[in-house]
Write a protein that holds these residues in place. Sequence first.
Motif, PDB file in Angstrom:
ATOM      1  N   ASP A  96       4.091  36.350  28.382  1.00  0.00           N
ATOM      2  CA  ASP A  96       5.430  37.004  27.653  1.00  0.00           C
ATOM      3  C   ASP A  96       6.618  35.701  27.908  1.00  0.00           C
ATOM      4  O   ASP A  96       7.988  36.233  27.872  1.00  0.00           O
ATOM      5  N   THR A 115       6.510  40.964  33.326  1.00  0.00           N
ATOM      6  CA  THR A 115       6.144  42.113  32.796  1.00  0.00           C
ATOM      7  C   THR A 115       4.774  42.020  34.055  1.00  0.00           C
ATOM      8  O   THR A 115       4.017  41.137  34.350  1.00  0.00           O
ATOM      9  N   LYS A 142       1.848  43.888  33.908  1.00  0.00           N
ATOM     10  CA  LYS A 142       0.577  44.214  32.965  1.00  0.00           C
ATOM     11  C   LYS A 142       0.436  42.374  32.527  1.00  0.00           C
ATOM     12  O   LYS A 142      -0.581  41.749  33.142  1.00  0.00           O
ATOM     13  N   SER A 143       1.232  41.581  32.733  1.00  0.00           N
ATOM     14  CA  SER A 143       1.234  40.287  31.748  1.00  0.00           C
ATOM     15  C   SER A 143       0.406  39.073  33.019  1.00  0.00           C
ATOM     16  O   SER A 143       0.024  37.988  33.172  1.00  0.00           O
ATOM     17  N   GLU A 161       5.684  44.741  18.708  1.00  0.00           N
ATOM     18  CA  GLU A 161       6.776  44.791  19.189  1.00  0.00           C
ATOM     19  C   GLU A 161       6.248  44.302  21.003  1.00  0.00           C
ATOM     20  O   GLU A 161       5.659  45.287  21.302  1.00  0.00           O
ATOM     21  N   VAL A 162       7.452  43.694  21.374  1.00  0.00           N
ATOM     22  CA  VAL A 162       6.969  43.259  22.872  1.00  0.00           C
ATOM     23  C   VAL A 162       7.684  44.198  23.960  1.00  0.00           C
ATOM     24  O   VAL A 162       8.744  44.051  23.862  1.00  0.00           O
ATOM     25  N   ASP A 163       6.953  44.452  24.985  1.00  0.00           N
ATOM     26  CA  ASP A 163       7.309  45.579  26.449  1.00  0.00           C
ATOM     27  C   ASP A 163       8.060  44.053  26.828  1.00  0.00           C
ATOM     28  O   ASP A 163       7.100  43.019  27.792  1.00  0.00           O
ATOM     29  N   ILE A 164       8.999  43.886  27.596  1.00  0.00           N
ATOM     30  CA  ILE A 164       9.938  42.965  28.194  1.00  0.00           C
ATOM     31  C   ILE A 164      10.495  42.971  29.514  1.00  0.00           C
ATOM     32  O   ILE A 164      11.257  44.294  29.836  1.00  0.00           O
ATOM     33  N   GLN A 165      10.278  42.004  30.328  1.00  0.00           N
ATOM     34  CA  GLN A 165      10.808  42.781  32.419  1.00  0.00           C
ATOM     35  C   GLN A 165      12.981  42.484  31.689  1.00  0.00           C
ATOM     36  O   GLN A 165      12.922  41.410  31.351  1.00  0.00           O
ATOM     37  N   GLU A 166      13.415  43.680  32.342  1.00  0.00           N
ATOM     38  CA  GLU A 166      14.651  43.449  31.622  1.00  0.00           C
ATOM     39  C   GLU A 166      15.968  43.839  32.778  1.00  0.00           C
ATOM     40  O   GLU A 166      15.158  44.383  33.795  1.00  0.00           O
TER      41      GLU A 166
END
Length: 558
Positions: A371, A378, A380-381, A479-484
């Motif tokens: 990602d 993240t 996970k990635s 949709e992709v979960d991203i680190q914010e």
Amino acid sequence: MFDDEDLASIREGREEWEEETLSPVLDRFGERKESFDTDTGGQDVDRLYTPADVDDLDYEDDLGFPGEDPYTRGVYSTGYRGRLWTMRQYAGFGTAAETNERFRYLIDQGSSGLSMAFDLPTQMGYDSDATMAAGEVGKSGVAIDTLADMETVFDGIPLDEVSTSMTINAPASVLLAMYIAVGDKQGVDREELRGTIQNDLLKEYVARNTYIYPPEPSMRIITDIFEFCAEETPKFNTISISGYHIREAGSTAAQEVAFTLGNGIEYVEAALDAGLDVDEFAPQLSFFFNAHNNVFEEAAKFRAARRLWASIMEERFDAEKEKSKQLKFHTQTAGSTLTAQQIENNVVRVAYQAMAAVLGGTQSLHTNGKDEALALPTEKSVRTALRTQQILAHESGVADTIDPLAGSYYVESLTDDVEEEARGILDDVEEKGGMLPAIEEQWVQRQIQDVAYERQREQEEGERTIVGVNEFEVDDEPEVDIQEVTEEDQQRQLDSLAEVKAERDDDAVEDALAALRGAAEGDDNLLPYIVDAVKAYATVGEICNVLRDVFGEYHPGI
């Protein structure tokens, strides 16, 4: 490796094959493309390779054995059979506490080295409360303002048990000083500290632009680090001469090798001009390369770079220690190849790139998260990226024998081609007076930009396939979960900085900064003064501002 009679027979056999076997098939079916080249278009790829393509290869002079000059087959005699490469994962985001949490997670998951990313204000020598830092605090890496932040990052992580790579350049001396100070507080002998600072300013002028000072004082700081670390932290790599960002900017593989080693030549010459002995500092030089998608080109690139650096150090600089001639390098998979479209494809790209680095004999490896085209990875990635390395090490078999591609007619020919082209580029650099003049007149930058433009044109016109981008596209992207990094994260960093400033001894800070100013105006080594300043809890910005006042700031073309 083959006698003239054998080679003549092979050439004759190839002509017969082309006429009798190949030609009818070509006439009927043709080939997929009119021509083939390597990933960056740097090298033409022939249809077939035979011993005739490496007819002048001399095993002892061109290949040798692992751990022996010219190091084509690697710098260690046991390869990965003795010890696997250091598995690093780039980490660092938001606050120091969040980065400490990620570091602890990576260590628990089997990471054997830490790789530290810093936010843009830290990279540029600004504190989190500076006007220039607004909106950027903690976003591209961890915000480090004072020694207190570095203490938090490594809380519970003994510095004598980990190797830490820090991607920092203009303020590298300050972050190194903080790392040393944390080690001192932990009671770790400085001689046991292991890791790397990037500290490659020439590359910044070429490809990345997070510079502060003009080239001349930047080179002074770098050579001060060489001298200080040779005495104080002999296991710490004082520079990571970086082709990574040169390749990210669009260079070919051969340009990556040539410009990186060209920068290395400049650093060695600067250290010699400062009165240092080549065999005292050269063993602490390290390199940082990119791993792109073309497995064979990348493996050949690493092999060519080792051989070329060994000859440069011996023939140009009269290095006598074997360690002075050994090119040791860290590799990171190619961020520029990651796509926002179909990001799961990035897992596959990273795996092949990692394999290319291992086949090329890297000492250390970072694998990107899938990602990272969108944001910081993240948890996970990051875990998947680390597992990629672990599967490569323990399940693929590529680490079981040394330099497994050696002897391949294609790879040996490609290794020769990359080295020959890199030597030609270095000759052009010499005609310009060296890398520093070539950079200052923007010649290096133009060479890279021309290649980058051509590759982009090929992609946009469909001449070069990028899976999921210009071919094999899909209509709906999940949709992709991203680190914010939130505003609350940034405010916590500002509050932490304010607290340190309120509690520190201001007189001690002023005294330390005044002493640093005096050293910068003179010719004392700056590192002891910077260590004293960070131990007084002077900020990154305060230290860099002292040096800005003395050295000025760099503005290209002015």
